[in-house]
Design an enzyme around this catalytic site. Structure first.
Site, short mmCIF file in Angstrom:
data_model
loop_
_atom_site.label_atom_id
_atom_site.label_comp_id
_atom_site.label_asym_id
_atom_site.label_seq_id
_atom_site.Cartn_x
_atom_site.Cartn_y
_atom_site.Cartn_z
N SER A 35 100.66 -24.92 -106.57
CA SER A 35 101.89 -25.19 -105.82
C SER A 35 101.97 -26.67 -105.45
CB SER A 35 101.91 -24.40 -104.51
OG SER A 35 101.62 -23.06 -104.76
N HIS A 90 97.12 -15.00 -109.81
CA HIS A 90 96.37 -14.97 -108.55
C HIS A 90 95.65 -13.63 -108.39
CE1 HIS A 90 99.02 -18.38 -107.59
NE2 HIS A 90 98.06 -18.74 -106.75
N GLU A 189 96.64 -16.29 -93.31
CA GLU A 189 95.63 -15.97 -92.31
C GLU A 189 96.27 -15.77 -90.94
OE1 GLU A 189 95.51 -18.82 -94.22
OE2 GLU A 189 94.36 -17.66 -95.69
N ASN A 231 100.60 -27.30 -95.62
CA ASN A 231 100.86 -26.86 -94.24
C ASN A 231 99.54 -26.82 -93.49
OD1 ASN A 231 100.61 -24.31 -96.17
ND2 ASN A 231 99.82 -23.70 -94.17
I1 8IG Z 1 100.89 -23.48 -100.01
O1 8IG Z 1 98.00 -21.66 -95.09
C1 8IG Z 1 99.53 -22.41 -98.97
N1 8IG Z 1 98.75 -21.52 -99.55
N2 8IG Z 1 95.55 -18.73 -97.60
N3 8IG Z 1 96.79 -20.22 -96.33
C2 8IG Z 1 96.48 -19.66 -97.54
N4 8IG Z 1 97.07 -20.04 -98.68
C3 8IG Z 1 98.01 -20.99 -98.59
C4 8IG Z 1 98.38 -21.59 -97.39
C5 8IG Z 1 97.73 -21.18 -96.20
N5 8IG Z 1 99.35 -22.48 -97.65
#
Ligand code: 8IG
Length: 268
Positions: A35, A90, A189, A231
């Site tokens: 991503s 995934h 999470e 993020n």
């Molecule tokens: I973009 O905050 C992305 N992928 N586990 N946690 C997890 N996967 C993610 C996150 C995240 N942000």
């Protein structure tokens, strides 16, 4: 029909199909674009050709919209053949671990000696704002899964190649390094899980990469892992991040990511 193949045979079949289709003797390296990474990979070298992953044995269309699903072969400025996988399977898709690592095994079967695994992830260090690329120094696999079958004892002491990390630092000396924690997903999470990941020694949380790294090490590939923090992990920032803000941060990071990938391709 493909269910009758062992994972390694299927990877060899996919590799042969790919090399024949583009009349290429072998791959030199592979890059998996997570991503936020697709835009950064455009224009790196001369495109040999592109194929829908679903057309190659053992691959299926990724279920997440915008996760791509194509394989682009590129000849780099120093005459190496690089395979760019845009879109990965995934673990949370439930197609099994062999499907998750099929791209890495195909790249190895096609002769690649190194793989660059990229992803978008959550950051646990408040100093790493959205848009910060971070090199993987190590990982914690919390999926309770493995791509290895039977008593296959693979050493992971230096899973993320110190040599390749040095090359990345040559290109971008400011790149921080961190420990990536793979959760199974697909839910993000809870704040308590984010705190747990931090206590365990993690710096980044995501839903990919570690199983691919294990398969790559089994196949003898050198691995470079690079995360793009898109993020902060849940509960770290007092204000929930706005999706538009996250997209904007990723877009703003594109020139740095492109510079990093271009510099790596010159050195790999
Ligand atoms: I973009 O905050 C992305 N992928 N586990 N946690 C997890 N996967 C993610 C996150 C995240 N942000």
């Amino acid at each position: 029909m493909t269910e009758t193949y062992e994972p390694q045979q299927l990877a060899e079949l996919a590799a042969k199909t790919l090399l024949t289709r583009f009349d290429v003797a072998n791959l030199d390296l592979a890059l998996v674009l997570g991503s936020g990474w697709s835009g950064a990979s455009i224009g790196l070298g001369e495109t040999i050709g592109e194929v829908e992953l679903a057309e190659l044995p053992g691959f299926a269309k990724p279920v997440v919209a915008g996760h791509g699903g194509t394989l682009r072969l590129v000849r780099t400025a120093n005459h190496k053949v690089a395979a760019f996988f845009s879109g990965r399977t995934h673990y949370y898709e439930g197609r099994g671990v062999a499907a998750v690592v099929h791209g890495v095994r195909t790249a190895a079967a096609a002769g690649a000696t190194a793989v660059v695994l990229t992803n978008g992830c959550g950051g646990l260090n408040p100093a790493w704002g959205p848009g910060t690329p971070v090199l993987l120094r190590d990982h914690i696999n919390l999926t309770a899964a493995t791509p290895l079958a039977g008593a296959t004892f693979i050493d992971l002491t230096q899973a993320y190649s110190p040599r390749l990390r040095d090359l990345a630092h040559e290109v971008d000396p400011e790149l921080p390094e961190g420990v990536y924690v793979q959760f199974p997903g697909p839910q993000y999470e809870t704040p308590a899980e984010v705190r747990m990941a931090k206590i365990l020694g993690g710096d980044l949380v995501g839903m990919s990469t570690t199983l691919e790294t294990i398969a790559a090490r089994e196949a003898g590939l050198e691995v470079l892992g690079i995360s793009l923090v898109t993020n902060l992990g849940a509960g770290i920032s007092p204000t929930p991040l706005d999706h538009a803000e996250v997209i904007a941060a990723g877009k703003a990071a594109e020139p740095r990511l492109r510079g990093l990938l271009a510099g790596l391709l010159e050195r790999l």
